[in-house]
Enzyme design. Sequence first.
Site, PDB file in Angstrom:
ATOM      1  N   HIS A 482      52.095   8.384  63.551  1.00 46.73           N
ATOM      2  CA  HIS A 482      53.488   7.898  62.885  1.00 46.73           C
ATOM      3  C   HIS A 482      53.769   8.794  62.067  1.00 46.73           C
ATOM      4  CE1 HIS A 482      56.330   4.726  63.266  1.00 46.73           C
ATOM      5  NE2 HIS A 482      54.880   3.504  62.362  1.00 46.73           N
ATOM      6  N   ASP A 486      57.969   7.353  65.934  1.00 46.63           N
ATOM      7  CA  ASP A 486      58.335   6.530  65.988  1.00 46.63           C
ATOM      8  C   ASP A 486      57.348   5.239  66.799  1.00 46.63           C
ATOM      9  OD1 ASP A 486      59.271   7.252  63.637  1.00 46.63           O
ATOM     10  OD2 ASP A 486      61.313   7.488  64.673  1.00 46.63           O
TER      11      ASP A 486
END
Length: 511
Positions: A482, A486
Amino acid sequence: MTEVRVPTLGESVSEATVATWFKKPGDSVAVDEMLCELETDKVTVEVPSPVAGTLSDIVANEGDTVGVDALLANVSEEGNAGPEETKPREEKATSEDGPASPSKGSESVDVMVPTLGESVSEATVSTWFKKVGDSVEQDEMLCELETDKVSVEVPAPTSGTLTEILAEEGSTVEAGGKLAVMGGSGGASASPSKAPDDNQYSTPDAGNAGPGKDIKDGPAAEKAMAEAGVKRDDVKGTGKDGRATKSDVAAAVAAANSAPKASSAPASAPRAPSPAEDADREERVKMTRLRQTIARRLKDAQNAAAILTTYNEVDMTEVMALRNQYKDQFEKKHGVRLGFMSFFTKACCHALKEVPEVNAEIDGTDIVYKNFVHMGVAAGTPQGLVVPVIRDADSMSFAEIEKAIGEKGKRARDGKLSMAEMQGGTFTISNGGVYGSLMSSPILNPPQSGILGMHKIQDRPMVVNGEIKIRPMMYLALSYDHRIVDGKGAVTFLVRVKEALEDPRRLLMDL
């Protein structure tokens, strides 16, 4: 004594495999007479004798991987060995030392760590098959070493007695390091009980093993059979010339354990064992180097990356129909079966072009985008999980992908993958479905930023155009870093893979 070493193998070729020895220790050889043949990825190389004389000993056996300039064998030049030298040595020993054993007058020989493979610099001493004072024959296995990827057996460089062990079991040794010392090169062959015999390998145990005459299983396999209490008849050898390997023994043990066993009713209610009794029934086994490496890398991935997983499901109807329609023609033309992995690899390559951050990696404060796809394909082996890499998978055809996956998988199961073949991947596919997994969250393979988890295909009721129909469905899982990917990018990637698989024509049209 003249050393026979690996010649230059050609540009960008750093190692070879010893394919065939045309001579054995004790044979006379002429100058430039062929001693052995080496195989590389590109060519076959013949190694001639640099001098006339006698082949004293073979250091690298058939099947061994050797680097450029590695020691292959030693040749005694004419006049320096043979019958002319034997008599004076014996007379000298008798005159100086009195009635001497055959092993006296022989120089000590060092047992060295063999070449371990490209980029592998150390190993762990796993098992010693001999102890100090034991007599050994030339090429008889002395010990077994473990590296991060394979097990390496170390043969005796000469006949004699093991006089000293320098690296005990569990110790770490470096390539080229000294393992032990041997002395008395004539001791092992002097005893009448050790005299060569035509039926040397035709004992009941060896004869039932399956390999032909003069072919024995490796000590590692023999030890595994002894520890597991498995008969050689119950083990199907898949090694060279039908030899049994450790994985063959493990497969035989698993088959025996899966067989139904007769049960008998207990005479009384079972008694709960005490903690002390539990401890007596436990078995403590040291982790292999490969398992230690896997554990370390997986923990590093959890510590370094912000791992999240997103899920979706794919209807495999169209892929399965397309595969069933063309699989026979595909195999006939390309010589390889059409599996599901090529479809998933192609689908991922298309999705990675649209969402390039899933194919990127973080280097300090930079993001490195890859304009190519080196696809890692996770493969389970008896030693643990490995991830061979298929380079430039995005430019391959379905047939090329299937061939590469098959070849890498076989090399992985045989323990013959080099470190270079497991490095440089940009994205990974892991198929837990082959083991029956319905859903899981795969863990990243650093420094990659994404990994796709495939799972079991299972018929489920689905609503299709307002009607309930039974469809072959598979859950997909994308674990991603992450820090660089995204949620929108992760979901988009997984949706593109789903779309490509549910309508395989999109792969052909690059949509």
